[in-house]
Design an enzyme around this catalytic site. Sequence first.
Site, mmCIF file in Angstrom:
data_model
loop_
_atom_site.group_PDB
_atom_site.id
_atom_site.type_symbol
_atom_site.label_atom_id
_atom_site.label_comp_id
_atom_site.label_asym_id
_atom_site.label_seq_id
_atom_site.Cartn_x
_atom_site.Cartn_y
_atom_site.Cartn_z
ATOM 1 N N ASP A 1 -54.798 9.540 7.115
ATOM 2 C CA ASP A 1 -56.000 10.173 6.529
ATOM 3 C C ASP A 1 -56.377 11.526 7.131
ATOM 4 O O ASP A 1 -57.454 11.863 7.543
ATOM 5 C CB ASP A 1 -57.208 9.056 6.532
ATOM 6 C CG ASP A 1 -56.872 7.774 6.105
ATOM 7 O OD1 ASP A 1 -56.221 7.789 4.924
ATOM 8 O OD2 ASP A 1 -57.159 6.882 6.676
ATOM 9 N N GLU B 1 -59.160 14.394 -19.384
ATOM 10 C CA GLU B 1 -59.173 15.790 -19.395
ATOM 11 C C GLU B 1 -59.391 16.351 -18.011
ATOM 12 O O GLU B 1 -58.876 17.199 -17.518
ATOM 13 C CB GLU B 1 -60.183 16.238 -20.259
ATOM 14 C CG GLU B 1 -59.861 16.347 -21.717
ATOM 15 C CD GLU B 1 -60.084 14.812 -22.258
ATOM 16 O OE1 GLU B 1 -59.655 14.722 -23.385
ATOM 17 O OE2 GLU B 1 -61.148 14.337 -21.474
#
Length: 458
Positions: A34, A200
Amino acid sequence: MTIYRKISLIGAAVCAALSINAQNPIIQTYFTADPAPMVYDGTVFLYTSHDEDSTVNNFFTMYDWRCYSSKDMVNWTDHGAVASLKNFTWMSKANGAWAPQCIERNGKFYLYVPIHGEGISVLVADSPTGPFHDPIGKRLVDSDHIWQDIDPTVAIDDNGQAYLYWGNPALWYVKLNDDMVSYDKSVGDNEIVSVEMTAEAFGSKAGRDGKPGTTYTEGPWFYKRNNLFYMIYAAEGIPEYISYSTAPTAEGPWTYRGHIMKRADHLAFTNHAGIIDFNGNSYIFYHDQNLSKGQGFKRSVCVEQFSYNADGSIPLITPTKAAVTKSVVNLNPFKKVEAETIAWSKGLKTEGNSQTGVYVTKIENDDYLTVRSVDFGKGAKKFAANVASGSHGGQIEVRVGNPNGELLGTIDVKNTGGWQKWIIVKGKVKTVTGIHDLCLVFKGAEGELFKFDWWQFE
């Protein structure tokens, strides 16, 4: 040229190539994941989560957050565990120190950390390497999605407004107050904004319930570059791609832009990216499972250099073993260099205390560390090292390039009277000029030989 010499030169070239190119993962002393890079004062500070060497219940076993720094993008200095779950005295959680991110504001450093099943908290420090403390004594984000409140990412827009995004399997954000440890709750239920998850905005794929969903999964990384806001994220379920969306403002509307990094066999089944610009170059950090030989709960941070396209889009990036092939600046060996500044190592760990700081430990026969792009200038005559040994000691072989490179000298390390009894040992070295990689190879009998704090050429 004799056949023997040809073979020797070929062998040396192969070893040198391996030394130079085997740079991913960039941290080998611990399992790190991470990655959250932060550029501050001419230095990249890299914050990571930390997968323990031994897992509990075959799951992520994570108790603290670590920090590394680099001025050259090839050598990384270990600053140890700069924060842990023990920082939160109000919480009894024993595991779950997940993906962090740090940001500087007005001379303070704010470390946002998720604690699995406990939401998102914040720590603050006067230095990028701590010590960090808990300024509010409770969770920062305390929502109805507590198990999904993970992977915080933070950025400040041009107007000085700080935004904190986070979330799995959806995306939320708040506008942080100027103090960076609170947000405006005067607007009732709307203080936490739920981002509309549309095709989108984040691409399209079937959701966990089989219904239409977006590619967004987790691990957001939020930043602004030029006039565009970017949202990088782990995508498309497990195993995870890295994808991204962009927006004209910090609050959207987001537009899906596609993949940055596709699945690869050596990548972990999870992923989490961080992107920065540093000294005119662009870099993406991520993690893989190469160091653990395929164990997905033992991950390691990697980095690749890349260039944005002319329109600001990010190209498809292939993960490599080479990492960054050219250093930003050369390392000065005539100033004290921390032994925990490493480009590549074998068999080593680090630990530390308040008196000595961080140092290299678990040194056994044939272990080594490599430092890249060392500028020897017109040459050196002596090598000095600060060491401690409660055993029989050993030797430090000073070599050019790799463990089989030219031997410049050997420094003896004897029993110093204890594992925290530090002394400086010195030895003569052959003159080497110009810029080279440096390899320190450790030799001795069975068992731990000594601990190693710093080195310097004279």
